[in-house]
Design an enzyme around this catalytic site. Structure first.
Site, mmCIF file in Angstrom:
data_model
loop_
_atom_site.group_PDB
_atom_site.id
_atom_site.type_symbol
_atom_site.label_atom_id
_atom_site.label_comp_id
_atom_site.label_asym_id
_atom_site.label_seq_id
_atom_site.Cartn_x
_atom_site.Cartn_y
_atom_site.Cartn_z
ATOM 1 N N ASP A 126 12.069 -1.538 3.740
ATOM 2 C CA ASP A 126 11.116 -0.421 3.781
ATOM 3 C C ASP A 126 11.746 0.852 4.341
ATOM 4 O OD1 ASP A 126 8.688 0.914 3.598
ATOM 5 O OD2 ASP A 126 7.935 0.150 5.504
ATOM 6 N N ASP B 113 7.917 4.108 -1.572
ATOM 7 C CA ASP B 113 7.541 3.571 -0.260
ATOM 8 C C ASP B 113 6.224 2.818 -0.438
ATOM 9 O OD1 ASP B 113 6.934 3.035 2.349
ATOM 10 O OD2 ASP B 113 6.499 5.097 2.904
ATOM 11 N N ASP C 41 0.832 -1.219 0.000
ATOM 12 C CA ASP C 41 0.000 0.000 0.000
ATOM 13 C C ASP C 41 0.857 1.256 0.000
ATOM 14 O OD1 ASP C 41 0.830 -0.643 2.694
ATOM 15 O OD2 ASP C 41 -0.574 0.865 3.421
ATOM 16 N N HIS D 53 5.673 9.764 1.269
ATOM 17 C CA HIS D 53 4.302 10.184 1.599
ATOM 18 C C HIS D 53 3.886 11.502 0.953
ATOM 19 C CE1 HIS D 53 4.165 7.519 5.479
ATOM 20 N NE2 HIS D 53 4.717 6.913 4.441
ATOM 21 N N GLU E 38 0.226 -1.297 5.589
ATOM 22 C CA GLU E 38 1.283 -0.886 6.522
ATOM 23 C C GLU E 38 1.110 0.579 6.918
ATOM 24 O OE1 GLU E 38 5.200 0.780 7.779
ATOM 25 O OE2 GLU E 38 3.948 1.392 6.117
HETATM 26 ZN ZN LIG Z 1 6.890 2.099 3.987
#
Ligand SMILES: [Zn+2]
Length: 407
Positions: free
Chosen positions: A196, A139, A80, A378, A173
């Site tokens: 990650d 990410d 995700d 993000h 996550e």
């Molecule tokens: Zn991540």
């Protein structure tokens, strides 16, 4: 450069998780689109028992090709992308031989070196960026790529010796549910890595200890015109409660190994008010100490305004995975060893947050986190350095070989 092609392919699949649907896993149906794609590709790579379960977890195993009992090592990445910024119609762009200057994403959006000085170190490298209208999704699709490319390499190089390798791709996550339905027993690894992190140099074996607190205030409402010596305003008392907690322990004043108490939500009226906090520290004793401050402040309020005015409910969330990893040192040892063999200078700092690996470690699967070459996660300025992603592939290949040798 197959890494970049694969990364673009995965980034174009919209897999944003949905925090408003966190009681369901996966929180968004569209995460299945990438999961199905990965299932098929894992089957094509010849992995065994490739499964996609009803909660959108993908598992697969590559059997050992060595005699005797080598340890099983696992690699995990999440499918995700963050709810913070759009992941729809991701349109990645390759920047070859990056000149080290500001990156124009579109007419309105520029990634400024002034804001992100770490970009300077990537001069001359190949970067993948978004068009500024979405996040990129490196990410953690870069993490998935690092694992898939390592598996593809092993398929083409059967002479490379490795033990059993377990693969896990998880949903949700970004909304804190990545480990929720992860089947550790079925996964069957002695230890694992979440792929990650940010820069490939990053190795994280330490996270916060985390708790949350809800502080409730009860007041007494009466017409404000005749309130003298009668009204008890829950909202006002809540404001003074926050002032009783040390200002230096707020997130905006902390860094490194400092913990914090963060007021992350508040609502109130005269009759009732509620404050919501999260509490974080790498040191479990210090976390307990901060909980103590909050309890003391509750006692103080009750002494001032009467018993029952204020109450607190504290819940533990996750623990620092270092406690587990210190007892099971193999995972961290093999990572450092690989970095050493590949002349990668490790960036070893405590994470000011949690990872899925923290929860998995506490549930019995020791699981530090490794970097895969991304940055500015993000949001629209997210990027991935392709050379670092390629290094992450070699880190995986080095780890599996060292583990097979048992040294
Ligand atoms: Zn991540």
């Amino acid at each position: 450069m197959s890494e970049v092609e694969r990364l673009i392919r995965y980034c174009k699949v919209d897999t944003q998780s949905d925090p408003d649907n966190e009681n369901v896993t996966p929180s968004s149906e569209k995460q299945f689109n990438l999961a199905k794609m990965l299932k098929q590709e894992l089957e094509e790579l010849g992995l065994e028992d490739v499964t996609l379960d009803e909660h959108c977890y993908v598992y697969a195993w590559l059997p050992s090709n060595v005699e005797g009992a080598a340890k099983t090592v696992g690699f995990i990445a999440h499918m995700d992308t963050a709810p913070d910024f759009s992941g729809t119609n991701v349109n990645p762009r390759i920047i070859e031989n990056y000149d080290g200057n500001d990156i124009v994403l579109n007419e309105a959006m520029v990634t400024k070196v002034e804001d992100f000085p770490e970009l300077k170190a990537l001069k001359g490298k190949t970067l993948l960026v978004s068009d500024g209208t979405t996040l990129l999704g490196a990410d953690d699709k870069a993490g998935i790529v690092s694992i898939m490319e390592a598996l593809a390499y092993l398929k083409n190089h059967p002479e490379i010796k490795h033990g059993r390798i377990a693969i896990g791709f998880t949903p949700d996550e970004e909304i804190g549910n990545g480990a929720k339905y992860f089947d550790i027993e079925k996964f069957g690894a002695d230890f694992a890595y979440t792929m990650d992190g940010g820069t490939v140099r990053e190795i994280s074996d330490e996270t916060f200890n985390a708790a949350s607190a809800t502080v409730t205030f009860n007041g007494f409402s009466i017409h404000p015109g005749s309130a003298k010596n009668k009204m008890v305003n829950a909202g006002s008392i809540a404001c003074s409660y926050q002032q009783l907690l040390p200002e230096y322990a707020r997130p905006e004043h902390t860094e490194g190994r400092d913990g914090f108490i963060h007021l992350c939500g508040m609502q109130g009226s005269t009759t009732h008010a509620e404050l919501n906090y999260i509490i974080r520290d790498h040191d479990r004793n210090k976390l307990e100490e901060m909980k103590g401050w909050m309890l003391k402040a509750v006692d103080f309020v009750n002494a001032m305004h009467g018993e029952g005015t204020c109450s607190i409910e504290i819940k533990d969330a996750y623990h620092n995975m270092k406690e587990v990893l210190d007892e099971h040192p193999d995972a961290v040892k093999y990572a450092f060893q690989a970095y050493d063999e590949l002349s990668i200078t490790p960036l070893h700092e405590p994470v000011r947050g949690g990872t899925d690996g923290a929860e998995l470690s506490l549930r019995g699967l020791p699981c530090p986190n490794l970097g895969v070459g991304g940055g500015n996660f993000h949001g629209p300025y997210e990027y991935c350095c392709i050379e670092e992603l390629q290094q992450a592939v070699t880190v995986i290949l080095t780890i599996v070989q060292d583990v097979a040798k048992g040294e």
